[in-house]
Scaffold this active site. Structure first.
Site, short mmCIF file in Angstrom:
data_model
loop_
_atom_site.label_atom_id
_atom_site.label_comp_id
_atom_site.label_asym_id
_atom_site.label_seq_id
_atom_site.Cartn_x
_atom_site.Cartn_y
_atom_site.Cartn_z
N HIS A 140 43.32 33.99 60.06
CA HIS A 140 42.99 33.54 61.17
C HIS A 140 44.10 32.62 61.67
CE1 HIS A 140 40.65 30.26 59.44
NE2 HIS A 140 41.19 29.58 60.27
N ASP A 170 39.65 37.33 55.32
CA ASP A 170 40.64 35.93 56.03
C ASP A 170 41.60 35.41 55.20
OD1 ASP A 170 40.80 34.28 58.22
OD2 ASP A 170 39.73 32.60 57.21
N SER A 247 42.65 24.63 57.10
CA SER A 247 42.48 25.97 56.96
C SER A 247 43.69 26.39 56.37
CB SER A 247 41.97 26.81 58.32
OG SER A 247 40.78 26.10 58.87
#
Length: 406
Positions: A140, A170, A247
């Protein structure tokens, strides 16, 4: 400071008794708020030793609560701090900032300041895992971009190209276009993690400097629902707070080894951190680096874990229009149109009790078994429907070809 001395001092019979002192104080009137006035009146009238007859002559006892109030020893603090500092110094240079250009914009050229050429794009972190410039991040973070700018802590801005990504886990693999070697991190073993073990999360959303959070492993084997609705299994849960832009950065053990890739795909998870296990990421990396595609089997149903207690509550409700079997299993809540489950005859409120010969007691059990199967593999399923057991046969499909949800 005078307590021990006072207890050891013999009483002086020539000093006024305490009762006499109080009577004398009463004649003098109320004491003022002045400390000096209190000392002059109280001390001159009673004297310090005259108070001791009012106290029981007991040995001093150390309160057990005092130990709880003590600060941690310097040695313990140093050991904890040194572990975190050493980990950051080791892996910090391998933690990079990733800047993805907005649609229609260009990525920053090598040597450009961070963020140049990518207004309105997304940003996140990544960790270099090989000396020739392969790095792992989140799918993402990378998105659909084929190129991005990557900033190292030494100030270098390099161009990165997407090797491959797997939305279902992911994860994304990126290759840096660099003429020389780059700092890289060592991969650890996420299976060896223990609950309560120290872990450190590093991110580098802006370049030049790392952001650091430390905590412990809260749980292993968690299930986390990704943005596409699929459950990601064996997630590592920590109490490490993930800063914005972290992230894709590494989750490290006390030895400075990468044991996970941090992800923040659950916006409502306040005070909780999640990471993709490095064992899962390493398998994905090998497939993607070889130019392969990661296939994930799916059935096309939404499930909920059913317990006997929950079923009894439902069946006792006069407003309930469905009877549920009072046992453990995976309850089908919805069946996607034109999916393998729909073609096999699954229906809403079917209770899956056996899959591929394995008893099923929860939705996680069913999902885990499907994840372990190959695309196109037939599975025999036993379900309870209206108090009758029915056998179904379903052939798993490829998640990447799943019909779009409406």
């Amino acid at each position: 400071p005078h307590c021990s001395a006072g207890l050891r001092r013999p009483l002086d019979s020539t000093r006024p008794r305490a009762t006499e002192g109080y009577k004398a104080l009463a004649k003098r009137g109320p004491l003022s708020n002045s400390n000096s006035d209190m000392r002059s009146r109280f001390g001159a009238t009673l004297g310090r030793s005259a108070l001791w007859p009012l106290r029981p002559s007991l040995p001093a006892v150390r309160s057990p609560l005092r130990a709880l109030r003590r600060p941690l020893s310097t040695a313990a603090l140093d050991a904890y701090s040194n572990t975190v500092v050493s980990t950051v110094e080791t892996v910090g240079p391998a933690t990079v900032a990733i800047q993805v250009a907005a649609p229609g914009a260009t990525v920053a050229p090598p040597g450009a300041p961070p963020g140049e050429g990518a207004p309105g794009g997304s940003q996140g972190s990544g960790v270099i895992i090989t000396p020739d410039g392969y790095l792992l991040s989140n799918a993402h973070v990378v998105g659909d971009a084929s190129e991005m700018s990557v900033t190292l802590t030494d100030g270098r801005v390099l161009r990165g190209t997407t090797v491959g990504r797997d939305v279902a886990t992911d994860l994304a693999l990126v290759r840096l276009q660099t003429p020389g070697s780059v700092p890289f991190a060592t991969l650890g073993d996420s299976e060896a993690l223990r609950v309560g073990q120290l872990v450190v999360a590093i991110g580098n959303p802006l370049g030049f400097a790392s952001t650091v959070s430390a905590g412990v492993v809260s749980a292993k084997g968690r299930s986390l629902r990704a943005k596409d609705g699929r459950l990601i299994e064996d997630i590592v849960q920590t109490d490490v707070a993930l800063n914005p832009g972290n992230s894709g950065g590494p989750l490290l053990n006390e030895f400075g080894e990468v044991v996970g890739i941090n992800t923040a795909i659950r916006a409502n998870a306040a005070g909780i951190g999640f990471a993709i296990p490095i064992d899962t990421a390493e398998k994905a990396m090998k497939t993607l680096s070889a130019g392969g595609k990661i296939s994930h089997a799916y059935l096309g149903i939404s499930m909920l874990s059913l317990t006997p207690e929950a079923a009894r509550l439902n069946n006792a409700d006069p407003n309930s229009n469905v009877y549920l079997p009072e046992q453990h299993g995976a309850l089908v809540l919805a069946v996607g149109p034109d999916t393998p489950a729909a073609k096999a005859g699954f229906r809403k409120f079917d209770l899956i009790v056996e899959l591929a010969g394995t008893p099923i007691s929860s939705a996680a059990d069913a999902q885990r078994l499907v994840d372990e199967t190959r695309v196109g593999q037939p599975l025999q399923v036993k379900v309870l429907r209206q108090q009758k057991q029915i056998s179904l046969s379903v052939v798993t499909g490829d998640l990447s070809t799943r019909p779009e949800r409406r």
